[in-house]
Design a protein around this motif. Structure first.
Motif, PDB file in Angstrom:
ATOM      1  N   THR A  18      46.038 -21.843-126.221  1.00 21.68           N
ATOM      2  CA  THR A  18      47.473 -21.613-126.336  1.00 21.68           C
ATOM      3  C   THR A  18      47.748 -20.139-126.591  1.00 21.68           C
ATOM      4  O   THR A  18      48.648 -19.554-125.995  1.00 21.68           O
ATOM      5  CB  THR A  18      48.066 -22.469-127.474  1.00 21.68           C
ATOM      6  OG1 THR A  18      47.799 -23.841-127.191  1.00 21.68           O
ATOM      7  CG2 THR A  18      49.551 -22.255-127.603  1.00 21.68           C
ATOM      8  N   ALA A  19      46.960 -19.525-127.460  1.00 22.22           N
ATOM      9  CA  ALA A  19      47.126 -18.102-127.737  1.00 22.22           C
ATOM     10  C   ALA A  19      46.842 -17.273-126.493  1.00 22.22           C
ATOM     11  O   ALA A  19      47.554 -16.308-126.203  1.00 22.22           O
ATOM     12  CB  ALA A  19      46.219 -17.674-128.885  1.00 22.22           C
ATOM     13  N   ALA A  20      45.817 -17.648-125.761  1.00 24.93           N
ATOM     14  CA  ALA A  20      45.485 -16.921-124.531  1.00 24.93           C
ATOM     15  C   ALA A  20      46.603 -17.068-123.512  1.00 24.93           C
ATOM     16  O   ALA A  20      46.956 -16.105-122.831  1.00 24.93           O
ATOM     17  CB  ALA A  20      44.164 -17.424-123.958  1.00 24.93           C
ATOM     18  N   GLU A  27      51.899 -10.599-120.994  1.00 26.03           N
ATOM     19  CA  GLU A  27      51.422  -9.543-120.098  1.00 26.03           C
ATOM     20  C   GLU A  27      52.084  -9.657-118.724  1.00 26.03           C
ATOM     21  O   GLU A  27      52.461  -8.643-118.127  1.00 26.03           O
ATOM     22  CB  GLU A  27      49.905  -9.620-119.955  1.00 26.03           C
ATOM     23  CG  GLU A  27      49.174  -9.184-121.204  1.00 26.03           C
ATOM     24  CD  GLU A  27      47.671  -9.432-121.151  1.00 26.03           C
ATOM     25  OE1 GLU A  27      47.158  -9.819-120.076  1.00 26.03           O
ATOM     26  OE2 GLU A  27      47.016  -9.229-122.179  1.00 26.03           O
ATOM     27  N   LEU A  28      52.233 -10.870-118.227  1.00 27.55           N
ATOM     28  CA  LEU A  28      52.887 -11.058-116.929  1.00 27.55           C
ATOM     29  C   LEU A  28      54.353 -10.633-116.982  1.00 27.55           C
ATOM     30  O   LEU A  28      54.852 -10.002-116.040  1.00 27.55           O
ATOM     31  CB  LEU A  28      52.765 -12.520-116.475  1.00 27.55           C
ATOM     32  CG  LEU A  28      51.384 -12.951-116.009  1.00 27.55           C
ATOM     33  CD1 LEU A  28      51.325 -14.466-115.845  1.00 27.55           C
ATOM     34  CD2 LEU A  28      51.004 -12.247-114.709  1.00 27.55           C
ATOM     35  N   ILE A  29      55.039 -10.967-118.068  1.00 20.99           N
ATOM     36  CA  ILE A  29      56.444 -10.566-118.214  1.00 20.99           C
ATOM     37  C   ILE A  29      56.552  -9.044-118.250  1.00 20.99           C
ATOM     38  O   ILE A  29      57.392  -8.450-117.557  1.00 20.99           O
ATOM     39  CB  ILE A  29      57.073 -11.199-119.479  1.00 20.99           C
ATOM     40  CG1 ILE A  29      57.157 -12.713-119.342  1.00 20.99           C
ATOM     41  CG2 ILE A  29      58.442 -10.592-119.775  1.00 20.99           C
ATOM     42  CD1 ILE A  29      58.048 -13.202-118.217  1.00 20.99           C
ATOM     43  N   GLN A  30      55.697  -8.388-119.028  1.00 24.91           N
ATOM     44  CA  GLN A  30      55.730  -6.924-119.093  1.00 24.91           C
ATOM     45  C   GLN A  30      55.438  -6.312-117.729  1.00 24.91           C
ATOM     46  O   GLN A  30      56.101  -5.349-117.320  1.00 24.91           O
ATOM     47  CB  GLN A  30      54.717  -6.418-120.123  1.00 24.91           C
ATOM     48  CG  GLN A  30      55.121  -6.712-121.550  1.00 24.91           C
ATOM     49  CD  GLN A  30      54.052  -6.301-122.553  1.00 24.91           C
ATOM     50  OE1 GLN A  30      53.019  -5.757-122.198  1.00 24.91           O
ATOM     51  NE2 GLN A  30      54.303  -6.576-123.820  1.00 24.91           N
ATOM     52  N   GLN A  31      54.476  -6.871-117.025  1.00 23.91           N
ATOM     53  CA  GLN A  31      54.131  -6.370-115.699  1.00 23.91           C
ATOM     54  C   GLN A  31      55.307  -6.543-114.746  1.00 23.91           C
ATOM     55  O   GLN A  31      55.631  -5.620-113.980  1.00 23.91           O
ATOM     56  CB  GLN A  31      52.909  -7.119-115.172  1.00 23.91           C
ATOM     57  CG  GLN A  31      52.453  -6.657-113.803  1.00 23.91           C
ATOM     58  CD  GLN A  31      51.245  -7.449-113.320  1.00 23.91           C
ATOM     59  OE1 GLN A  31      50.686  -8.277-114.043  1.00 23.91           O
ATOM     60  NE2 GLN A  31      50.847  -7.219-112.101  1.00 23.91           N
ATOM     61  N   LEU A  48      56.576 -13.000-111.801  1.00 26.44           N
ATOM     62  CA  LEU A  48      57.352 -13.938-112.610  1.00 26.44           C
ATOM     63  C   LEU A  48      57.054 -15.384-112.220  1.00 26.44           C
ATOM     64  O   LEU A  48      57.001 -16.269-113.073  1.00 26.44           O
ATOM     65  CB  LEU A  48      58.845 -13.648-112.476  1.00 26.44           C
ATOM     66  CG  LEU A  48      59.314 -12.375-113.185  1.00 26.44           C
ATOM     67  CD1 LEU A  48      60.735 -12.034-112.780  1.00 26.44           C
ATOM     68  CD2 LEU A  48      59.198 -12.523-114.690  1.00 26.44           C
ATOM     69  N   ARG A  49      56.831 -15.623-110.962  1.00 28.89           N
ATOM     70  CA  ARG A  49      56.501 -16.987-110.518  1.00 28.89           C
ATOM     71  C   ARG A  49      55.120 -17.406-111.029  1.00 28.89           C
ATOM     72  O   ARG A  49      54.874 -18.582-111.246  1.00 28.89           O
ATOM     73  CB  ARG A  49      56.617 -17.108-109.015  1.00 28.89           C
ATOM     74  CG  ARG A  49      58.066 -16.996-108.573  1.00 28.89           C
ATOM     75  CD  ARG A  49      58.321 -17.467-107.184  1.00 28.89           C
ATOM     76  NE  ARG A  49      59.700 -17.220-106.806  1.00 28.89           N
ATOM     77  CZ  ARG A  49      60.741 -17.987-107.151  1.00 28.89           C
ATOM     78  NH1 ARG A  49      60.557 -19.041-107.908  1.00 28.89           N
ATOM     79  NH2 ARG A  49      61.953 -17.690-106.740  1.00 28.89           N
ATOM     80  N   TYR A  52      55.918 -18.435-114.672  1.00 28.99           N
ATOM     81  CA  TYR A  52      56.847 -19.560-114.853  1.00 28.99           C
ATOM     82  C   TYR A  52      56.199 -20.827-115.401  1.00 28.99           C
ATOM     83  O   TYR A  52      56.744 -21.453-116.307  1.00 28.99           O
ATOM     84  CB  TYR A  52      57.578 -19.852-113.542  1.00 28.99           C
ATOM     85  CG  TYR A  52      58.683 -20.853-113.711  1.00 28.99           C
ATOM     86  CD1 TYR A  52      59.919 -20.469-114.197  1.00 28.99           C
ATOM     87  CD2 TYR A  52      58.484 -22.197-113.418  1.00 28.99           C
ATOM     88  CE1 TYR A  52      60.935 -21.392-114.375  1.00 28.99           C
ATOM     89  CE2 TYR A  52      59.491 -23.119-113.596  1.00 28.99           C
ATOM     90  CZ  TYR A  52      60.720 -22.715-114.070  1.00 28.99           C
ATOM     91  OH  TYR A  52      61.716 -23.639-114.254  1.00 28.99           O
ATOM     92  N   PRO A  53      55.045 -21.272-114.905  1.00 25.62           N
ATOM     93  CA  PRO A  53      54.502 -22.536-115.406  1.00 25.62           C
ATOM     94  C   PRO A  53      53.865 -22.465-116.799  1.00 25.62           C
ATOM     95  O   PRO A  53      53.521 -23.503-117.363  1.00 25.62           O
ATOM     96  CB  PRO A  53      53.445 -22.928-114.368  1.00 25.62           C
ATOM     97  CG  PRO A  53      53.167 -21.721-113.571  1.00 25.62           C
ATOM     98  CD  PRO A  53      54.305 -20.776-113.762  1.00 25.62           C
ATOM     99  N   ILE A  54      53.726 -21.290-117.377  1.00 28.74           N
ATOM    100  CA  ILE A  54      52.973 -21.163-118.634  1.00 28.74           C
ATOM    101  C   ILE A  54      53.738 -21.683-119.855  1.00 28.74           C
ATOM    102  O   ILE A  54      53.225 -22.543-120.552  1.00 28.74           O
ATOM    103  CB  ILE A  54      52.503 -19.705-118.848  1.00 28.74           C
ATOM    104  CG1 ILE A  54      51.534 -19.321-117.733  1.00 28.74           C
ATOM    105  CG2 ILE A  54      51.861 -19.532-120.219  1.00 28.74           C
ATOM    106  CD1 ILE A  54      51.097 -17.878-117.735  1.00 28.74           C
TER     107      ILE A  54
END
Length: 66
Positions: A18-20, A27-31, A48-49, A52-54
């Motif tokens: 969960t932490a990972a 990281e994906l949002i920042q990218q 962003l896609r 999305y599932p995370i």
């Protein structure tokens, strides 16, 4: 004793996962935001896609996709 050890180990692995996932999401949002700010909208959307599932709560990623 073995059941307790197994339960503790399973809990640790689930929390680690969960932490990972949370770290990967952040990281994906920042990218994606960096890509958007650089004017690369198509790449930002792809990133962003991926994010999305995370998370169970999709408010932030949905807002950015919009």
């Amino acid at each position: 004793m073995k059941l307790l050890l197994r339960a503790v180990l399973t809990s640790f692995l689930l929390l680690s996962g969960t932490a990972a996932m949370a770290q990967d999401y952040d990281e994906l949002i920042q990218q994606a935001v960096q890509q958007r700010n650089a004017g690369n909208m198509a790449e930002a959307e792809r990133t962003l896609r991926q994010a999305y599932p995370i998370p169970p709560n999709k408010t932030e990623v949905s807002f950015l996709l919009g």
